[in-house]
Design an enzyme around this catalytic site. Structure first.
Site, PDB file in Angstrom:
ATOM      1  N   ALA A  35      15.519  33.284  -6.724  1.00 17.45           N
ATOM      2  CA  ALA A  35      16.125  32.376  -7.687  1.00 17.45           C
ATOM      3  C   ALA A  35      17.648  33.040  -7.016  1.00 17.45           C
ATOM      4  O   ALA A  35      18.735  33.211  -8.139  1.00 17.45           O
ATOM      5  CB  ALA A  35      15.948  32.962  -8.976  1.00 17.45           C
ATOM      6  N   CYS A  36      17.372  33.386  -4.942  1.00 24.12           N
ATOM      7  CA  CYS A  36      18.597  33.735  -4.713  1.00 24.12           C
ATOM      8  C   CYS A  36      19.367  32.449  -4.523  1.00 24.12           C
ATOM      9  O   CYS A  36      18.957  30.952  -3.763  1.00 24.12           O
ATOM     10  CB  CYS A  36      18.306  34.571  -3.874  1.00 24.12           C
ATOM     11  SG  CYS A  36      19.647  35.160  -3.002  1.00 24.12           S
ATOM     12  N   GLY A  37      21.026  32.185  -3.666  1.00 30.49           N
ATOM     13  CA  GLY A  37      21.765  31.475  -3.320  1.00 30.49           C
ATOM     14  C   GLY A  37      21.318  31.027  -1.726  1.00 30.49           C
ATOM     15  O   GLY A  37      21.287  30.240  -1.538  1.00 30.49           O
ATOM     16  N   PHE A  38      20.451  32.572  -0.837  1.00 31.35           N
ATOM     17  CA  PHE A  38      20.416  32.551   0.291  1.00 31.35           C
ATOM     18  C   PHE A  38      18.664  31.916  -0.113  1.00 31.35           C
ATOM     19  O   PHE A  38      18.291  32.104   1.347  1.00 31.35           O
ATOM     20  CB  PHE A  38      20.113  33.556   0.889  1.00 31.35           C
ATOM     21  CG  PHE A  38      22.171  34.558   0.835  1.00 31.35           C
ATOM     22  CD1 PHE A  38      22.402  34.256   1.172  1.00 31.35           C
ATOM     23  CD2 PHE A  38      21.752  35.461   0.043  1.00 31.35           C
ATOM     24  CE1 PHE A  38      23.974  34.055   0.978  1.00 31.35           C
ATOM     25  CE2 PHE A  38      23.674  35.911  -0.436  1.00 31.35           C
ATOM     26  CZ  PHE A  38      24.176  34.883   0.780  1.00 31.35           C
ATOM     27  N   THR A  39      17.784  31.586  -1.485  1.00 31.44           N
ATOM     28  CA  THR A  39      16.569  31.600  -0.995  1.00 31.44           C
ATOM     29  C   THR A  39      16.259  30.119  -0.288  1.00 31.44           C
ATOM     30  O   THR A  39      15.425  29.998   0.487  1.00 31.44           O
ATOM     31  CB  THR A  39      16.102  30.875  -2.211  1.00 31.44           C
ATOM     32  OG1 THR A  39      16.832  32.508  -3.257  1.00 31.44           O
ATOM     33  CG2 THR A  39      14.858  30.833  -2.608  1.00 31.44           C
TER      34      THR A  39
END
Length: 158
Positions: A35-39
Site C-alpha cells: 500500500a505504498c506509492g512505490f508499490t
C-alpha cells in the site's frame, strides 16, 4: 565477518530459505509494501526478473510494515496481492523489520555494507540493494529509483 550467504529468511509460504541458495546469482534485494506509492514498482521488478533470471539473476522481496503501516497484511494476503495484482513470480519472503533492534539480520548486514545518503537506516519501502555473483553488495538505491533504471548495471554484473 558475515557473508550475505550466512543468512536465512522465511518465505511467504513459511519455508526457511538459506540465502546461500542464491549464491552465484546477481541479486536485487528490495523491501516492499502493498500500500505504498512505490508499490507499482513490482511491475518493473518482475520485468527485470523475467528478463534476466535465465542469465542468473533474482529479485528477493522482503515485505516490511515499518513505513507508514503500508504492509499490514498476513503472508497469505501479501502473496495473493503480489500474484494477483502484479503477477509476481520472484521469491517473496515473510514480513520483516529492516530497521531497529528487531531488524532482520540480513538487513543489518546489507545496511552495514552500503549506507544511504543519510546514514545506514532504510528510509522507506522499495530501497534496493544490488549484489554481485560473489555476494558483494555493489550498490544501494533509493525508493525513487525505478527498477528499469538498474537494467544496465544488472547487465554489467551478469
Amino acid at each position: 565477518m558475515s557473508s550475505l550467504y550466512d543468512f536465512t529468511a522465511t518465505s511467504l509460504a513459511g519455508e526457511e530459505v538459506p540465502i546461500r541458495r542464491f549464491a552465484g546469482q546477481v541479486l536485487l534485494i528490495v523491501n516492499t509494501a502493498s500500500a505504498c506509492g512505490f508499490t507499482p514498482q513490482y511491475r518493473g521488478l518482475e520485468a527485470l526478473y523475467r528478463e534476466f533470471a535465465p542469465k542468473g539473476f533474482a529479485v528477493l522481496g522482503f515485505p516490511c510494515n515499518q513505513f507508514g503501516g503500508q504492509e499490514p497484511g498476513t503472508a497469505s494476503e501479501i502473496d495473493a496481492f503480489c500474484a494477483g495484482k502484479y503477477d509476481v513470480t520472484f521469491p517473496m519472503f515473510a514480513k520483516i523489520d529492516v530497521n531497529g533492534a528487531a531488524a532482520h539480520p540480513l538487513y543489518k548486514f546489507l545496511r552495514s555494507e552500503k549506507s544511504g545518503l543519510l546514514g545506514s537506516a532504510i528510509k522507506w519501502n522499495f530501497t534496493k540493494f544490488l549484489v554481485d555473483r560473489s555476494g558483494r553488495v555493489v550498490s544501494r538505491r533509493a525508493p525513487t529509483t525505478k527498477p528499469e533504471a538498474l537494467k544496465k548495471e544488472i547487465e554489467a554484473l551478469l
